[in-house]
Motif scaffolding. Structure first.
Motif, PDB file in Angstrom:
ATOM      1  N   UNK A   1      18.347  27.890  19.448  1.00  0.00           N
ATOM      2  CA  UNK A   1      19.599  27.385  20.022  1.00  0.00           C
ATOM      3  C   UNK A   1      19.386  26.953  21.469  1.00  0.00           C
ATOM      4  N   UNK A   2      18.649  27.768  22.225  1.00  0.00           N
ATOM      5  CA  UNK A   2      18.400  27.454  23.638  1.00  0.00           C
ATOM      6  C   UNK A   2      17.535  26.209  23.791  1.00  0.00           C
ATOM      7  N   UNK A   3      16.492  26.073  22.942  1.00  0.00           N
ATOM      8  CA  UNK A   3      15.633  24.899  23.004  1.00  0.00           C
ATOM      9  C   UNK A   3      16.411  23.631  22.642  1.00  0.00           C
ATOM     10  N   UNK A   4      17.273  23.754  21.627  1.00  0.00           N
ATOM     11  CA  UNK A   4      18.083  22.603  21.211  1.00  0.00           C
ATOM     12  C   UNK A   4      19.004  22.156  22.350  1.00  0.00           C
ATOM     13  N   UNK A   5      19.668  23.121  22.990  1.00  0.00           N
ATOM     14  CA  UNK A   5      20.566  22.784  24.102  1.00  0.00           C
ATOM     15  C   UNK A   5      19.804  22.137  25.251  1.00  0.00           C
ATOM     16  N   UNK A   6      18.593  22.639  25.516  1.00  0.00           N
ATOM     17  CA  UNK A   6      17.770  22.079  26.582  1.00  0.00           C
ATOM     18  C   UNK A   6      17.337  20.654  26.237  1.00  0.00           C
ATOM     19  N   UNK A   7      17.002  20.412  24.969  1.00  0.00           N
ATOM     20  CA  UNK A   7      16.642  19.057  24.542  1.00  0.00           C
ATOM     21  C   UNK A   7      17.819  18.112  24.752  1.00  0.00           C
ATOM     22  N   UNK A   8      19.022  18.540  24.356  1.00  0.00           N
ATOM     23  CA  UNK A   8      20.208  17.704  24.544  1.00  0.00           C
ATOM     24  C   UNK A   8      20.396  17.378  26.027  1.00  0.00           C
ATOM     25  N   UNK A   9      20.252  18.404  26.853  1.00  0.00           N
ATOM     26  CA  UNK A   9      20.479  18.239  28.297  1.00  0.00           C
ATOM     27  C   UNK A   9      19.422  17.326  28.947  1.00  0.00           C
ATOM     28  N   UNK A  10      18.229  17.305  28.386  1.00  0.00           N
ATOM     29  CA  UNK A  10      17.145  16.525  28.997  1.00  0.00           C
ATOM     30  C   UNK A  10      16.973  15.135  28.376  1.00  0.00           C
ATOM     31  N   UNK A  11      17.769  14.801  27.360  1.00  0.00           N
ATOM     32  CA  UNK A  11      17.584  13.537  26.641  1.00  0.00           C
ATOM     33  C   UNK A  11      18.235  12.356  27.346  1.00  0.00           C
ATOM     34  N   UNK A  12      17.621  11.225  27.194  1.00  0.00           N
ATOM     35  CA  UNK A  12      18.136   9.945  27.696  1.00  0.00           C
ATOM     36  C   UNK A  12      19.025   9.304  26.631  1.00  0.00           C
TER      37      UNK A  12
END
Length: 418
Positions: free
Chosen positions: A305-316
């Motif tokens: 869940x944390x990795x997914x949220x971080x991916x969303x936050x870092x995506x262009x």
């Protein structure tokens, strides 16, 4: 006097979309102050957590959990079993009798059944109609508001094999009209689905748009996510590149292989990297084989869940080349995080993402050329990108589950008093 809400789904799950919607409805009804239960089978992700025989031998054909061992919500697990047909379905045994008993013990004011091709919605509709008819002969019955949410996907060629496709058509033709007769509300995830329900026989006044929704707690995790977490774990060699992310099961229906094909057109571009993240499915081997040939594609597997949220936050950008989507909960998550979406624009995606406003529509799941053009268009127009980010975030915040459930229960309370 309380207003008790019940959501009915054939099993529980930690990952499947329809099951999660049914569960989140219960969760947020409780958080809004209502007594609420999920009525479900003995199965969680296809594995029994109670033996069928136990319920057969017990005093009543169901077990009430104030905190379910698998999903931490109040549940009523009923006598049930897997069936060979339809595929991937579970049937409730003696469900009309069980509904009577649950109503006597816990009190039902508002009930929503989920999905198709199983007997839960069929029996609930019969139970509601039975109660209504008893009222016509002066047998006193309290008003119970009934809603049905099909999570409908058209039985189109290519989506299902011919035998399952024609069975789905038969179920829709025979069972949905009966459900429409009994229901106060037909919950649909998009206006497009609403039009299909009307075509199948629903009254336009019954249609209520309920788009599944983003769990507020998961939204908070996105708000608090640190972009560097994902980058440090998966993109050390691509730290300063713009991330174009696919997030979902690596399966034929979701079509991530098309994302790899788009990535091939950018193999010499040093500014972007494609991330393909998700649980392995029936397209994993092909995606793995093709992505390994490219330095600009990172295949992660399933994320926490944390990795997914971080991916969303870092995506262009988020990209989805799916062949069928009733809505797209993952796209809501990206939009909530301020990430525009490039989409194949199939079915519900066409409704969810506004072309040129918070994302770009392609000409279907095979439009590789259009995907390349869309990425180039956004990257070459910074003001357009910034406008899309703002609009995406605004839309995502309209899909929070707390807001959707508050409005739905208020609507049901109005119907209850009529």
């Amino acid at each position: 006097m309380g207003f008790n809400f019940f959501s009915v789904m054939y099993q529980t799950s930690k990952s499947k979309g329809q099951e999660l919607v049914a569960q989140r409805m219960v969760k947020w009804a409780i958080k809004l102050g209502y007594k609420s239960y999920l009525i479900t089978s003995i199965y969680h992700d296809n594995e029994p957590i109670i033996r069928e025989r136990e319920l057969e031998l017990s005093e009543k054909p169901y077990q009430v959990f104030e905190k379910d061992p698998k999903i931490d919500l109040p549940t009523v697990r009923v006598l049930s079993r897997k069936v060979n047909w339809p595929p991937r379905r579970i049937t409730f045994r003696d469900f009309i009798n069980i509904l009577n008993k649950i109503d006597e013990e816990l009190g039902i004011n508002f009930i929503v059944t989920h999905s198709t091709l199983w007997n839960g919605p069929e029996d609930a509709a019969k139970w509601i109609m039975w109660r209504k008819l008893m009222g016509t002969i002066n047998v006193n019955q309290k008003k119970i508001v009934y809603g049905h949410m099909s999570h409908y996907q058209p039985p189109e060629p290519g989506r299902y094999d011919p035998i399952e496709r024609t069975y789905r058509m038969a179920w829709n033709m025979t069972e949905l009209p009966s459900i429409f007769k009994a229901a106060d509300l037909i919950l649909v995830v998009t206006g497009i689905e609403g039009e299909d329900m009307i075509t199948l026989g629903a009254n336009p006044k019954q249609i209520y748009i309920f788009p599944g929704g983003l769990d507020d707690d998961e939204a908070k995790i996105i708000d608090e996510a640190k972009p560097d977490l994902f980058i440090e774990q998966f993109l050390k060699e691509n730290k300063n590149k713009k991330i174009i992310a696919y997030l979902g099961t690596i399966e034929e229906r979701k079509n991530p292989l098309a994302v790899v094909e788009i990535a091939k057109h950018f193999k010499n571009n040093e500014d972007i990297v494609f991330v393909i993240a998700g649980k392995p499915g029936d397209q994993w081997d092909k995606v793995y084989k093709e992505s390994k040939k490219l330095k600009n594609v990172v295949l992660t597997g399933e994320l926490t869940v944390e990795q997914k949220a971080s991916l969303i936050k870092s995506s262009y950008l988020n990209i989805i080349m799916s062949k069928m989507e009733a809505l797209g909960l993952t796209q809501i998550e990206f939009m909530y995080g301020g990430v525009p979406v490039i989409t194949s624009a199939v079915y519900g995606q066409k409704w969810l993402i506004s072309n040129g406003i918070d994302g770009i529509h392609l000409r279907g799941p095979d439009d590789i050329e259009g995907g390349v053009e869309a990425i180039n268009k956004i990257m070459q127009n910074e003001s357009l990108y910034e406008e899309m980010k703002v609009k995406a975030m605004e839309k995502g915040r309209n899909f929070l589950m707390s807001k959707l459930m508050r409005e739905l229960i208020e609507k049901a309370k109005q119907l209850s008093s009529q």
